[in-house]
Scaffold this motif. Structure first.
Motif: not given
Length: 292
Positions: A94, A164, A192-193, A196-197
């Motif tokens: 990613n 964020n 994935r983030r 944050q996710t």
């Protein structure tokens, strides 16, 4: 302190600003951040969580600014979790497409932010990424409920759909931390983030979530993507997402020069300007104006 954390001294306040330092570059960033917080006159503790990736001498300027230094270990996550969130998996599959980031910490380091909930010697913590500076007092955030974070606004109004995690409010609780860990490392869980996710969806339902205004986490790309949102008189936290202000000649350095110069002033403590008097970004040309 709780398991996985080791502080250099006791807490001196019920409230704390907390940042995370994982390498020498982020120690430099945290120095500018800590100075900016000191200049607001806050009486809250300034806490630097630091991993084993930071050499002791890099932490000396932070100690000199009166920061409480707290060594942190990575979270005790499973081998499967660690493999799924390895750098080659997160960044390799990613890649960043909106901007460039320099070499930085492993994605697993990001989850150390969750250790804020273990810091029960504080009533409230406000986390701020080390690539940010604070431009005016933001102590009112300690009165916010958890979980409170600003939207990930830097390109368009679509960004309001994601948060964020560069600034957020947490109320430490070991029970909350344990519940978070159970969900974080559930079988086959993939964030994935990274943090944050997880913070968007992984907190216990009663804990999430409340919004902070975008001015409390103003992302630097707003300067040229959404200049109509920029207001120096309101910005509390300026966050240098993607390219960092300590990088030499990064691809957007010319466009972001006023913001880089400001960060350098906070790093050194020299010639810090009157923030409210700073000129704003150039507005986008209006459709049909004939501007080239």
């Amino acid at each position: 302190m709780s398991e996985g954390l080791s502080a250099d001294r006791p807490a001196a306040s019920r409230h704390a600003y907390v940042t995370l330092v994982t390498n020498a570059d982020y120690a430099l960033g945290a120095t500018a951040l800590a100075r900016s917080l000191r200049l607001t006159g806050t009486q809250a503790d300034i806490v630097v969580l630091h991993t084993g990736g930071v050499e002791t001498d890099r932490l000396a300027p932070l100690a000199g600014l009166g920061c409480r230094l707290v060594a942190t270990e990575l979270l005790a996550t499973s081998d499967g979790f660690n493999a799924r969130h390895a750098k080659r998996e997160i960044h390799g599959k990613n890649p960043f497409t909106k901007g460039r980031k320099p070499d930085f910490h492993s994605p697993l380091d990001n989850f150390c932010k969750l250790r804020l909930w273990q810091m029960t010697d504080y009533e409230t913590c406000v986390f701020i990424d080390a690539d940010a500076i604070v431009l005016r007092t933001i102590d009112r955030l300690f009165a916010y409920p958890e979980f409170a974070a600003a939207p990930n606004v830097y390109e368009s109004l679509e960004d309001f759909k994601r948060l964020n995690s560069g600034v957020f409010v947490a109320k430490p609780s070991l029970a909350t931390f344990e519940a978070m860990m159970a969900r974080l490392d559930a079988p086959d869980a993939f964030w994935r983030r990274t943090d944050q996710t997880f913070l968007e969806t992984g907190l216990p339902a009663r804990r999430r979530k409340h919004g902070l205004p975008s001015y409390m986490n103003m992302l630097q790309y707003v300067w040229f993507n959404l200049p109509e949102l920029w207001d120096w008189k309101q910005i509390g936290v300026l966050h240098y997402q993607y390219e960092k202000p300590w990088e030499q000649d990064h691809p957007k350095a010319e466009r972001l020069k006023p913001l880089i110069d400001l960060w350098q002033a906070y790093l050194t403590g020299d010639n810090i300007p009157d923030i409210a008097a700073l000129p704003g970004p150039s507005p986008h040309p209006r459709a049909g104006s004939g501007a080239a």
